[in-house]
Design an enzyme around this catalytic site. Structure first.
Site, PDB file in Angstrom:
ATOM      1  CD  GLU A 133      -2.886   1.158   0.142  1.00 10.61           C
ATOM      2  OE1 GLU A 133      -3.781   0.313   0.142  1.00 10.61           O
ATOM      3  OE2 GLU A 133      -2.759   2.023  -0.751  1.00 10.61           O
ATOM      4  CE  LYS A 209       5.428   7.005  -5.321  1.00  7.75           C
ATOM      5  NZ  LYS A 209       5.781   8.360  -4.904  1.00  7.75           N
TER       6      LYS A 209
END
Ligand code: NDP
Ligand code: HSE
Length: 442
Positions: A133, A209
């Site tokens: 996460e 990302k």
């Protein structure tokens, strides 16, 4: 079904830096609440670092080791937490932990983006968890949203600001008039930047990302080298000021969209967004991700994308999730990349030259008769139509270059690039032209 664990969950940490220290602080401060939520406590067995001479907080007393084996070969450690960064030796440690039957929690987006396609299937085959996460947008729970909350929807687009350092730098330049180097030093002092900050300012971190987000959002095995990437290093104070005159703010964006022909549009670059837009309001180390679901419509997630405690919060939430799985003997229920591995596709990535948008173009020219007409002529020849234009008045005499800024109507990227190459050869041009995209619907 895995064996159930009915004792404290034991973790070993790789990394005693910004995030590692944040994790210890959070585990100390929130120990009671974590135990009440997880059904078991978390015990830190060992923290591995590298530099034996580095002064450390007293939180590390009695925990530090400089031998990776103290974590990897300890049969009592259930979860390895990797917050050291880099591809190697982090990749080797994660692989060895998985092979030893330990679950892994990592904040390392570089590792996941580059090696996730090997490490995640390995962990699934070994029926251990590999959670990440914190790897995307720090404290914002966007991975969980894509993995679980949107499991019934089709994500058609995403856009966001996912590098806190770049957003902090551009915000400090705009709001406080700092120069690039001063603003970067501030981001480093605050613990936002990567050990190698060229990853932040060059766009590589946001690309890592975006590769992870696109994989989860679109069910596509996206690799970072497939993403067109531009950093913020060429954005000058003059661009920030000129953008503002036209009612825009420059933001470091990551954009992904599923195109009707089945290809993916994936881009990382700074762009002008309207001052009144949501993206413009996200300043400093804040991040934002806007997901566009076919059923849900837009879903906006925002919060701190970097910094010790927001990042530690995401890491520890993952440890709690892994811990819950261990307590119930249920690892592997939710696919780590949101889609079952055999259903991940490899769709074509749209060539960046095909992208169409409005453009901000800045030219440094000698203020002589005919220069503007020549620039406009080349743009016209490549089907790039000017919508607005500003020329800065002469500064210190006619030999001083002036800035000419043009905003264009929608134009195809390859046409703009060809035109700029020709314009740079014209008489009267004194520096390379700057081109920034204007992001619609921001
Ligand atoms: P730091 O540079 O502050 O800390 C890195 C730590 O890892 C240090 O303790 C260092 O040891 C240790 N380390 C590095 N290499 C080795 C090695 N070969 N063997 C053993 N230990 C090693 O980094 P951060 O805490 O900022 O970041 C850690 C990870 O978290 C990175 O992957 C980063 O991308 C990610 N991340 C960071 C965020 C942030 O805001 N900082 C946000 C989200 C993710 P030593 O102390 O001895 O030098
Ligand atoms: N260096 C990264 C950033 C850390 O600035 O966003 C968070 O991933």
């Amino acid at each position: 079904m895995n064996a159930r664990v009915s004792r404290p969950i034991r973790i070993g940490l790789f990394g005693a830096g910004v995030v590692g220290e944040g994790i210890l602080r959070l585990l100390e401060d929130n120990a009671g609440a974590i135990e009440r939520r997880m059904g078991s406590s978390i015990e830190v067995r060992r923290v591995v670092a590298r530099d034996t001479g580095r002064p450390r907080s007293s939180r590390f007393d009695g925990l530090l080791s400089f031998r990776p084996e103290d974590v990897l070969d300890d049969p009592e450690i259930d979860v390895v937490v990797e917050v050291m960064g880099g591809l190697e030796p982090a990749g080797e440690y994660v692989r060895r932990a998985i092979e030893a039957g330990k679950s892994v929690v990592t904040a390392n987006k570089a590792l996941l983006a580059e090696r996730g396609h090997e490490l995640i299937p390995l962990s699934e085959a070994r029926r251990v968890d590999l959670y990440f996460e914190a790897a995307v947008a720090g404290g914002i729970p966007v991975i969980r949203v894509l993995r679980e909350a949107l499991a019934a929807d089709t994500v058609v687009a995403l856009r966001g600001i996912v590098n806190g350092t770049s957003n902090y730098i551009l915000s400090e330049m705009r709001e406080r008039g700092l120069d690039f180097a001063e603003a970067l030093a501030g981001a480093q002092a605050a613990g936002y930047a990567e050990a190698d900050p060229t990853l932040d300012v060059g766009g590589g971190d946001a690309t890592h990302k975006l590769a992870i987000l696109a994989t989860l959002a679109f069910g596509a095995d996206v690799r970072p080298e497939e993403i067109a990437t531009e950093g913020i290093t060429e954005v000058g104070a003059v661009d920030i000021e000129m953008a503002s005159r036209f009612g825009y703010v420059i933001k470091p964006l990551a954009v992904g969209a599923a195109r009707p022909d089945g290809s993916l549009d994936l881009r990382v670059h700074p762009a002008l967004v309207p001052e009144a837009s949501v993206l413009a309001s996200i300043s400093g180390a804040l991040n934002v991700v806007v997901l566009e679901g076919k059923m849900l419509g837009p879903c906006l997630l925002s919060g701190y994308g970097a910094g010790a405690l927001p990042t530690a919060m995401s890491v520890v939430s993952d440890i709690v999730d892994v811990g819950r799985n261990l307590v119930f003997g249920a690892s592997g229920r939710v696919p780590q990349r949101a889609w079952r591995g055999e259903h991940l596709a490899r769709p074509p990535i749209a060539p960046p030259g095909q992208h169409e948008c409005r453009w901000y173009l800045r030219f440094s020219v000698l203020d002589r008769p005919g220069v503007l007409a020549r620039i406009a002529g080349v743009l016209g020849a490549f089907d790039v139509s000017i919508e607005q234009m500003v020329q800065e008045g002469r500064g210190g005499g006619s030999d001083e270059p002036v800035h000419v800024v043009m905003l264009t109507h929608e134009a195809r990227e390859e046409n703009v690039r060809h035109a700029l190459r020709e314009i740079e050869l014209l008489k009267g041009m004194v520096a390379r032209a700057r081109a920034l995209r204007i992001e619609a619907g921001a």
